[in-house]
Design an enzyme around this catalytic site. Sequence first.
Site, mmCIF file in Angstrom:
data_model
loop_
_atom_site.group_PDB
_atom_site.id
_atom_site.type_symbol
_atom_site.label_atom_id
_atom_site.label_comp_id
_atom_site.label_asym_id
_atom_site.label_seq_id
_atom_site.Cartn_x
_atom_site.Cartn_y
_atom_site.Cartn_z
ATOM 1 N N LYS A 54 0.627 -1.134 0.416
ATOM 2 C CA LYS A 54 -0.185 -0.184 0.235
ATOM 3 C C LYS A 54 1.303 0.861 0.035
ATOM 4 C CE LYS A 54 -3.825 -2.435 1.981
ATOM 5 N NZ LYS A 54 -4.808 -2.412 3.025
ATOM 6 N N GLN A 98 -5.150 -1.373 9.669
ATOM 7 C CA GLN A 98 -4.248 -3.041 8.739
ATOM 8 C C GLN A 98 -5.667 -3.756 9.663
ATOM 9 O OE1 GLN A 98 -4.125 -3.367 5.739
ATOM 10 N NE2 GLN A 98 -3.893 -5.613 5.566
ATOM 11 N N ASP A 121 -11.510 3.096 3.850
ATOM 12 C CA ASP A 121 -11.565 1.409 4.682
ATOM 13 C C ASP A 121 -13.278 1.222 3.794
ATOM 14 O OD1 ASP A 121 -9.588 -0.557 4.243
ATOM 15 O OD2 ASP A 121 -9.539 -0.045 6.241
#
Length: 293
Positions: A54, A98, A121
């Site tokens: 990422k 995460q 997200d």
Amino acid sequence: MTAKILSGKDIAKDIRKELKVEIEELKEKHGIVPGLAVALVGEDPASQVYVGAKVKTCARLGVNSIEKRLPEDTSEADLLALIDEWNKDDQVHGILVQLPLPKHIDEQKILVSIRPDKDVDGFHPTNVGKMLIGKPDFLPCTPHGCQQILMRSGIETEGKEVVVVGRSNIVGKPVAAILVQKAKGANATVTICHTRTKDIKEHTLRAEILIAAAGVPKFITADMVKEGAVVIDVGVHRIGKTESGKDKLCGDVDFEAVKEKASAITPVPGGVGPMTITMLMMNTVRSAKLRIK
Ligand code: L34
């Protein structure tokens, strides 16, 4: 029939090219450089690979990134304090924590602490709700990536029988919610199967589009797949090492056997994974753009 391979890797590359133009424009016309902040708690090897990818993708596209790696024993309070700092930082347009988190940290408590307008997200209940009613700001990355693979491969979803295997909050439930919408690239008839489904095969054999998100290596075998189906494999599992010492990966689908039956199939690696990262970039750019108005 041998299936057409749907390369998420190639589709992701095309989308990143489009994003790069948008990012340059944002900078030139508005003086805005999109910024993404990523927190990784603990040492999970897969998470390290994904977060590394990422951050690297940010650099390649001209997106600023902050990467914070925290020890396994980080307290919930410390993680909340970090998010609060990023919530207030105008340079940060996107915040990502995460998953999975260590067991002593309450995942929901963390996800609701992220400002919904920085929740790239799409996991905050506000954004989950907006997605469900068909007015999304940020679609969750992996499910959105699945939809983009279908759309950009010219696979019609309208009126199709879609069967999703798996009901997680990050893939199964949202991918079903997206594909059932009254919208372009959706309008499907969606079934969700899970561990308490009586006869999964009875459902999967009806699927014209099968989305495998069970989290079990090679769970979908050829006898579960209808001839000519489109198969999207969301799973990523590490199953040992290759001769050159790299991780050997497989998905939730028994690829070798299923590709002889399907009309199209995503590989692992190079399928949904790269799309997840690219959809994150898309959401980060979107968040930065929403700041203009
Ligand atoms: N908060 N947590 C949050 N957001 C997410 O969107 C994720 N996810 C899932 C796990 N936890 C998360 C990811 O980023 C899964 N995931 C993810 C991201 C990238 C890839 C796979 C899963 C990926 O790039 N896969 C490569 C192989 C890379 C490798 O494992 O060596 C592929 O080609 O599939």
